[in-house]
Design a protein around this motif. Structure first.
Motif, PDB file in Angstrom:
ATOM      1  N   LYS A 163      43.020  33.982  42.907  1.00  0.00           N
ATOM      2  CA  LYS A 163      43.538  35.056  43.750  1.00  0.00           C
ATOM      3  C   LYS A 163      42.478  36.104  44.079  1.00  0.00           C
ATOM      4  CE  LYS A 163      47.672  36.666  42.980  1.00  0.00           C
ATOM      5  NZ  LYS A 163      48.858  37.251  42.316  1.00  0.00           N
ATOM      6  N   HIS A 166      37.711  34.305  48.278  1.00  0.00           N
ATOM      7  CA  HIS A 166      37.733  34.469  49.731  1.00  0.00           C
ATOM      8  C   HIS A 166      38.765  33.558  50.396  1.00  0.00           C
ATOM      9  CE1 HIS A 166      34.240  37.098  49.643  1.00  0.00           C
ATOM     10  NE2 HIS A 166      33.630  36.224  48.860  1.00  0.00           N
ATOM     11  N   LYS A 169      42.170  35.274  50.102  1.00  0.00           N
ATOM     12  CA  LYS A 169      42.259  36.410  51.016  1.00  0.00           C
ATOM     13  C   LYS A 169      42.359  35.942  52.466  1.00  0.00           C
ATOM     14  CE  LYS A 169      39.674  39.364  47.840  1.00  0.00           C
ATOM     15  NZ  LYS A 169      38.388  40.066  47.583  1.00  0.00           N
ATOM     16  N   ARG A 172      45.929  34.778  53.037  1.00  0.00           N
ATOM     17  CA  ARG A 172      46.799  35.952  53.081  1.00  0.00           C
ATOM     18  C   ARG A 172      46.670  36.686  54.415  1.00  0.00           C
ATOM     19  NH1 ARG A 172      50.496  37.360  51.757  1.00  0.00           N
ATOM     20  NH2 ARG A 172      50.411  39.271  50.545  1.00  0.00           N
ATOM     21  N   SER A 173      45.446  36.745  54.952  1.00  0.00           N
ATOM     22  CA  SER A 173      45.248  37.424  56.237  1.00  0.00           C
ATOM     23  C   SER A 173      45.933  36.680  57.374  1.00  0.00           C
ATOM     24  CB  SER A 173      43.745  37.559  56.544  1.00  0.00           C
ATOM     25  OG  SER A 173      43.178  36.323  56.949  1.00  0.00           O
ATOM     26  N   ASP A 188      49.110  41.112  45.086  1.00  0.00           N
ATOM     27  CA  ASP A 188      47.693  40.768  45.184  1.00  0.00           C
ATOM     28  C   ASP A 188      46.818  41.696  44.345  1.00  0.00           C
ATOM     29  OD1 ASP A 188      48.329  38.760  46.936  1.00  0.00           O
ATOM     30  OD2 ASP A 188      47.885  39.910  48.741  1.00  0.00           O
TER      31      ASP A 188
END
Length: 386
Positions: A163, A166, A169, A172-173, A188
């Protein structure tokens, strides 16, 4: 063989409607036949995909025929140094989730099964990120071609990253949520980053790398290219920090011997080469490097000033203007598509086995695998465009 027999028994005891396996030894015909026969006898339709260059292992996805029908099956070959692959299945529920509903979109799901490359060192950051980027590109192209833009997406696999990484993330983006974390109300935050583990790797490290990602059709998504560039800029900043460079020193490092107070494209490339992001097989391609430069708004005078350096590398921001423009486009598409009934999923329950891993511990007597299987129960929910 006996260990794989026990793995199958474990799978059959769960009776999951969808099974996604990684590191199945497809190079052994006896093992493959055992899986196909046992799964077939238990009512599953199975799809296997070996890694390229005779690596031996690969992926296997199995679908319970009494729950889902397979509308389409696709294979994604990454053609990179990791010889990794991915599977995409477009499935439809045999029965509708709600009564008196005949819209096909109501019952469909896109499923992806994959296994990303192991991060041997920081030079593999880009290639792993590129593997995820290719998956999302592939899914996006498939959705447009098959009119499946309002179908929930479930990504399953060994992502070989935690978690804090990169890849996490990046997903998630793009609006994806970790179904295990969602079911347990984990965030997060750093405090929740190590609440669970799922793998003891070949170096003996205990980490959480196995995820079932969910993206519902009403979820906000940035343009994919924008998320990619932001993720790469994040990697650049991380490597600058690892080199013990503070903000001012980092700007000076990127500027090098360029005249004035600007970073030029030449000095930018020189710096990326020094921190190991270009100049080798796993690094950024010339086109990817050029796209980064253009993303940073350098089309005018061809240089990056301190303000742009802060915005894109050191203190990245998704501006309100960018957000509003993208949100207006999304709402316009939703208004057009929401004439059709759509649904999404909620992670109702999620468990790892053995239970010790849910407390961040790896039991020494666990011999089924060096991974803890993750099982998620999803419940359908109606989507709204509001």
């Amino acid at each position: 063989m006996s260990r794989n027999e026990r793995i199958l028994e474990r799978l059959f005891s769960d009776r999951s409607s969808i099974i996604c396996l990684q590191e199945v030894w497809l190079g052994n015909e006896e093992l493959v036949q055992m899986y196909e026969k046992r799964l077939g006898d238990s009512g599953y339709l199975s799809f296997k995909l070996a890694r390229t260059n005779n690596r031996g292992d690969g992926l296997l996805t199995a679908i319970r025929k009494d729950y889902f029908g397979v509308l389409n099956y696709g294979e994604l070959i990454f053609h990179d140094s990791g010889d990794r692959v991915a599977q995409l299945l477009h499935v439809e529920s045999v029965v509708p989730f709600w009564q008196n509903r005949n819209n096909g979109t109501l019952k469909q799901i896109l499923i992806v099964n994959t296994h990303l490359m192991f991060p041997h060192d920081h030079s593999y950051c880009i290639i792993r990120l590129r593997q995820v980027y290719k998956i999302l590109q592939y899914v996006d192209t498939y959705q447009k071609k098959h009119d499946a833009s309002l179908v929930p997406i479930i990504l399953c696999g060994d992502w070989n990253g935690s978690k804090r990484g990169h890849v996490y993330k990046f997903l998630r983006s793009q609006g994806f949520v970790s179904s295990y974390d969602a079911a347990h109300c984990y965030t997060d935050s750093d405090a929740d980053a190590h609440k669970w583990v799922s793998h003891r790797n070949h170096r003996g490290n205990i980490c959480g790398v196995d995820f079932i990602w969910l993206l519902n059709p009403n979820k906000h998504r940035k343009p994919l290219k924008c998320s990619w560039n932001e993720a790469v800029f994040g990697i650049i900043k991380n490597l600058l920090l690892k080199a013990s460079l503070a903000e001012n020193n980092a700007f000076a490092f990127l500027k090098a011997d360029s005249p004035g107070v600007y970073i030029t494209y030449s000095s930018f490339c020189q710096a990326l080469c020094q921190i190991g992001l270009i100049g080798h097989q796993q690094g950024l391609s010339p086109q990817e490097t050029q796209d980064l430069w253009i993303q940073a708004g350098t089309k005018g005078n061809g240089t990056m000033n301190y303000e742009k350096f802060q915005k894109w590398i050191w203190c990245p921001t998704w501006t309100e203007e960018d957000e509003q423009s993208h949100e207006q486009g999304r709402e316009k598409r939703l208004r057009k598509d929401m004439q059709r009934l759509v649904f999404g999923f909620k992670a109702k329950n999620a468990v790892f086995f053995p239970p010790e891993v849910e407390k961040g511990m790896w039991p020494e007597n666990y011999s089924l695998s060096d991974h803890a299987p993750l099982t998620v129960v999803f419940s359908p929910v109606k989507m709204s465009c509001s």
